[in-house]
Structures are given as structure tokens and as C-alpha cells.
Design a protein around this motif. Structure first.
Motif, PDB file in Angstrom:
ATOM      1  N   ASP A  33      23.924  41.972  60.860  1.00 11.92           N
ATOM      2  CA  ASP A  33      24.092  42.562  62.183  1.00 11.92           C
ATOM      3  C   ASP A  33      25.418  42.051  62.726  1.00 11.92           C
ATOM      4  OD1 ASP A  33      23.755  43.776  64.672  1.00 11.92           O
ATOM      5  OD2 ASP A  33      22.554  42.113  65.451  1.00 11.92           O
ATOM      6  N   THR A  44      25.211  38.174  62.314  1.00 19.36           N
ATOM      7  CA  THR A  44      23.902  37.537  62.254  1.00 19.36           C
ATOM      8  C   THR A  44      23.209  37.980  60.976  1.00 19.36           C
ATOM      9  OG1 THR A  44      23.786  37.557  64.672  1.00 19.36           O
ATOM     10  CG2 THR A  44      21.722  37.166  63.487  1.00 19.36           C
ATOM     11  N   ASN A  47      18.156  35.628  58.180  1.00 20.85           N
ATOM     12  CA  ASN A  47      17.513  34.344  58.480  1.00 20.85           C
ATOM     13  C   ASN A  47      17.896  33.795  59.861  1.00 20.85           C
ATOM     14  OD1 ASN A  47      20.124  33.452  58.125  1.00 20.85           O
ATOM     15  ND2 ASN A  47      19.714  32.299  56.268  1.00 20.85           N
ATOM     16  N   SER A  48      18.546  34.624  60.665  1.00 18.99           N
ATOM     17  CA  SER A  48      18.988  34.316  62.037  1.00 18.99           C
ATOM     18  C   SER A  48      20.193  33.376  62.117  1.00 18.99           C
ATOM     19  CB  SER A  48      17.847  33.752  62.890  1.00 18.99           C
ATOM     20  OG  SER A  48      16.812  34.706  63.004  1.00 18.99           O
ATOM     21  N   SER A  49      20.751  32.953  60.990  1.00 18.00           N
ATOM     22  CA  SER A  49      21.982  32.168  61.050  1.00 18.00           C
ATOM     23  C   SER A  49      23.136  33.102  61.419  1.00 18.00           C
ATOM     24  CB  SER A  49      22.247  31.456  59.726  1.00 18.00           C
ATOM     25  OG  SER A  49      22.590  32.372  58.710  1.00 18.00           O
ATOM     26  N   GLN A  50      24.229  32.518  61.893  1.00 17.93           N
ATOM     27  CA  GLN A  50      25.359  33.325  62.353  1.00 17.93           C
ATOM     28  C   GLN A  50      26.683  32.775  61.851  1.00 17.93           C
ATOM     29  OE1 GLN A  50      24.968  33.195  66.655  1.00 17.93           O
ATOM     30  NE2 GLN A  50      23.854  35.143  66.637  1.00 17.93           N
ATOM     31  N   GLN A 100      25.031  31.747  53.535  1.00 15.38           N
ATOM     32  CA  GLN A 100      24.090  31.956  54.630  1.00 15.38           C
ATOM     33  C   GLN A 100      23.120  33.105  54.366  1.00 15.38           C
ATOM     34  OE1 GLN A 100      27.256  30.393  57.876  1.00 15.38           O
ATOM     35  NE2 GLN A 100      25.611  31.610  58.729  1.00 15.38           N
ATOM     36  N   SER A 101      23.521  34.068  53.564  1.00 15.85           N
ATOM     37  CA  SER A 101      22.634  35.209  53.292  1.00 15.85           C
ATOM     38  C   SER A 101      21.780  34.996  52.040  1.00 15.85           C
ATOM     39  CB  SER A 101      23.451  36.492  53.104  1.00 15.85           C
ATOM     40  OG  SER A 101      24.171  36.447  51.878  1.00 15.85           O
TER      41      SER A 101
END
Length: 108
Positions: A33, A44, A47-50, A100-101
């Protein structure tokens, strides 16, 4: 580099990030996102990390904040390079977005 040149190059960088996020969403299960607010893009992950990329106009720099840390980039005439380690922006973004993904993501 003048302020106008910086803004032109920096805006192209942010647009390229947004477009690549769209392409990644169309071709993978990454579910990114990307939100743009002025001179800042926030990516984003599922897993809600950014990862946050923002322009530092007075310094003619682009800053990136990720789980791995914070980084500052300046345009060297050919690419955006880390002011400390010399790494190229899109290589670092690819590394951090992949971490992160949990997927192999490539930004260019």
C-alpha cells in the motif's frame, strides 16, 4: 544543483516508487500500500511494517526510514547515492522492501 533541479529529480524518484509499487501489486502477492502525501511516500506491507521516503528540500536530499535504519541520499549526477555508505537508492529500497515483505522485490 538548484532547488528546481532537485525538485524535478526528486519528484521523478517518488513517482517511480509509486509506479513500481503498482507494478509489484499487479505481478506478485506482496500487497503493498503506497500512500503519497506531498513530498513523502509511505509503503505499508501486509505485516503492517512501513518504509517512509521523504524529501529534505533544504538539504537537497531524499531520506528513507526502514526497519533496518534511516538513510540519506543525494543525487550525484547519475543516481541517488547514500551519503554515508555510497549505496544506490533503489538497491537499498529493494533490499529493505524484500526483507520487510518476505518476498524478493526489485525497485529500479
Amino acid at each position: 544543483m538548484t532547488d528546481i533541479e532537485f525538485m524535478d529529480r526528486a519528484e521523478k524518484l517518488l513517482l517511480a516508487i509509486e509506479q513500481r509499487c503498482d507494478q509489484i501489486n499487479e505481478t506478485t502477492d506482496a500487497d503493498l500500500d503506497s500512500q503519497r502525501s506531498g513530498g513523502m511516500v509511505t509503503i505499508t506491507f501486509a505485516n503492517s511494517s512501513q518504509i517512509v521516503i521523504n524529501l529534505q528540500k533544504p538539504l537537497h536530499e531524499v531520506w528513507m526510514a526502514a526497519q533496518s535504519g534511516g538513510y540519506h541520499y543525494r543525487f550525484d549526477g547519475a543516481a541517488w547515492q547514500d551519503t554515508k555508505g555510497g549505496a544506490e537508492f533503489f538497491a537499498e529500497l529493494s533490499r529493505d522492501a524484500s526483507a520487510q515483505s518476505g518476498l524478493s522485490l526489485v525497485f529500479a
